[in-house]
Design an enzyme around this catalytic site. Structure first.
Site, mmCIF file in Angstrom:
data_model
loop_
_atom_site.group_PDB
_atom_site.id
_atom_site.type_symbol
_atom_site.label_atom_id
_atom_site.label_comp_id
_atom_site.label_asym_id
_atom_site.label_seq_id
_atom_site.Cartn_x
_atom_site.Cartn_y
_atom_site.Cartn_z
ATOM 1 N N ASP A 291 -12.101 4.544 23.807
ATOM 2 C CA ASP A 291 -13.199 4.550 22.838
ATOM 3 C C ASP A 291 -12.676 4.676 21.399
ATOM 4 O OD1 ASP A 291 -15.896 4.507 22.169
ATOM 5 O OD2 ASP A 291 -16.450 6.096 23.571
ATOM 6 N N TRP B 247 -16.440 -1.177 19.777
ATOM 7 C CA TRP B 247 -17.818 -1.549 19.381
ATOM 8 C C TRP B 247 -17.894 -2.742 18.414
ATOM 9 C CZ3 TRP B 247 -17.300 3.738 16.874
ATOM 10 C CH2 TRP B 247 -17.108 4.720 17.845
ATOM 11 N N GLY B 248 -16.825 -3.533 18.336
ATOM 12 C CA GLY B 248 -16.868 -4.710 17.458
ATOM 13 C C GLY B 248 -16.273 -4.488 16.076
ATOM 14 N N ASP C 53 -23.708 0.770 21.556
ATOM 15 C CA ASP C 53 -24.130 1.153 22.907
ATOM 16 C C ASP C 53 -25.449 0.498 23.319
ATOM 17 O OD1 ASP C 53 -21.949 2.740 22.601
ATOM 18 O OD2 ASP C 53 -22.953 4.619 23.101
HETATM 19 C C1 GLA Z 1 -19.391 5.801 22.924
HETATM 20 C C2 GLA Z 1 -19.245 4.600 23.867
HETATM 21 C C3 GLA Z 1 -20.104 4.813 25.102
HETATM 22 C C4 GLA Z 1 -19.707 6.106 25.795
HETATM 23 C C5 GLA Z 1 -19.805 7.285 24.827
HETATM 24 C C6 GLA Z 1 -19.216 8.563 25.409
HETATM 25 O O1 GLA Z 1 -20.671 5.882 22.393
HETATM 26 O O2 GLA Z 1 -19.595 3.428 23.208
HETATM 27 O O3 GLA Z 1 -19.975 3.718 25.985
HETATM 28 O O4 GLA Z 1 -18.393 5.981 26.290
HETATM 29 O O5 GLA Z 1 -19.086 7.010 23.623
HETATM 30 O O6 GLA Z 1 -19.321 9.636 24.519
#
Ligand code: GLA
Length: 379
Positions: free
Chosen positions: A126, A161-162, A183
């Site tokens: 992440d 996330w891009g 998300d």
């Molecule tokens: C981010 C990720 C999610 C998840 C959460 C966990 O938001 O994008 O997919 O893994 O963290 O805290």
């Protein structure tokens, strides 16, 4: 070769968030093995954030929370492997994970060695708490190299996330999948926003490294960590799962599969949609109607002379033709005088449309989809 096809599995985050435990993962493993998911192709069981203690041990190593995971992670790995499945875990490129647990920035090689010792097969990585001065590409490259040096094949599932257009560089730093969006939440707007944002970025999503448009919400019906009110309708879940299939995104289930209803189980195990997702050529669809508030129409070339023609109606209301939509064959590379046509079947109902020579016509009510598959033949 890892990720020859889009990875398939289950992840704890969408439903369970921080409420994870050894008992839960064992139950999910049993369901995966016994209720058709493994046979359908689902392979990885992934524990997301919130699995560790808040402090590393005296040797600087991550420590599983003993209340949640009393026998540690190697025990779970052994259980999951004994069922013929694979084990995934989670860490982060920043100084803390998104939920505030210790993360791997500056500890990449130690953590990769620990994960290898626990015999994991997949690492989601992440991007929270990433230092402002940090170089995102170099952080993902460092964990990629740490995993490559750890003596075990571990699929590297990057998740930034891009940020900084990962579709242009994640393949070069060695990721096997890369989350390209924020998300997902359990409603149609969320999966429409995600899919529409990535429709133009899919050309680099190919075997060995796939664009990951986030975990599935199929079967959540509003419950759980990313649940929203009532969630989606069955038809909307079908649209969502079909788009993820046509986009060759990883299929990582997020629902509580111990309790999913028959509709969702059958949808997530739909052989025809999974075959489209897992097609070895992983070509992105041609998008014929790009206004994502209306009926989005797609044409996807599969291997072995097979083709998919799909309609996804995101409109709120019936259209003036009472929801009839058309894709004309010249628009998908088959001129009227070519002497060719498509022999199509509706893959959701099994109904044979037969040979079409001029256009594919479908009646697609708002918030439903129609997916046809077939061969190009002499007409
Ligand atoms: C981010 C990720 C999610 C998840 C959460 C966990 O938001 O994008 O997919 O893994 O963290 O805290």
């Amino acid at each position: 070769m890892l990720a020859q096809r889009p990875p398939m599995g289950w992840n704890s985050w969408n439903t369970f968030g921080k409420d994870i435990s050894e008992a839960l993962i064992i139950e999910i493993t049993d369901i995966m093995a016994d209720r058709g998911y493994k046979d359908a192709g689902y392979e990885y069981i992934i524990i997301d954030d919130c699995w560790s203690l808040k402090e590393r041990d005296e040797n600087g190593r991550l420590v599983p929370d003993p209340e949640k995971f009393p026998h540690g992670m190697k025990y779970l790995a052994d259980y999951i492997h004994s069922k013929g499945l694979k084990f995934g875990m989670y860490s982060c490129a920043g100084s803390l994970t998104c939920a505030g647990y210790p993360s791997s920035f500056g500890h990449e090689y130690t953590d990769a060695a620990t994960f290898a010792e626990w015999e994991i097969d997949y690492l989601k990585y992440d991007f929270c708490f990433f230092p402002n001065s940090g170089d995102c590409k170099s952080a993902y490259l460092t964990m990629s190299m740490a995993l490559r040096s750890c003596g075990r094949e571990i699929l590297f599932a990057a998740c930034n996330w891009g940020v900084n257009e990962p579709w242009t560089w994640m393949r070069s730093v060695g990721a096997h999948t890369y989350r390209s969006t924020g998300d997902i939440f359990d409603n149609i707007k969320s999966f429409n926003d995600i899919a529409s944002s990535q429709a133009k970025n899919l050309s680099m999503s190919t075997p060995g490294c796939y664009n990951d448009i986030d975990m599935l919400i199929v079967g959540m019906y509003g419950k759980g960590n990313v649940g929203c009110e009532n969630g989606c309708s069955d038809d909307e879940y079908a649209m969502h799962f079909a788009i993820w299939s046509l986009f060759s995104s990883p299929l990582i289930m997020g629902a509580d599969i111990r309790n999913t209803n028959e509709f969702s189980r059958k949808l997530m195990q739909n052989k025809n949609l999974i075959a489209i997702n897992q097609d070895i050529e992983a070509r992105p669809p041609v998008i014929l109607q790009s206004a994502w508030q209306e009926c989005v129409m797609m044409f996807k070339i599969l291997s072995d002379n097979e083709y998919v023609v799909a309609f996804f109606n995101f409109s709120e209301k019936n259209n003036y033709l009472n929801n009839d939509y058309f894709i004309s064959l010249p628009d998908i590379g088959i001129p009227y005088d070519s002497g060719m046509g498509l022999d199509l079947t509706d893959i959701m109902t099994g109904e044979k449309l037969g040979l079409v020579r001029d256009y594919v016509r479908a009646n697609v009510a708002p918030h439903t989809c129609k997916i046809f598959k077939g061969k190009l033949v002499h007409a």
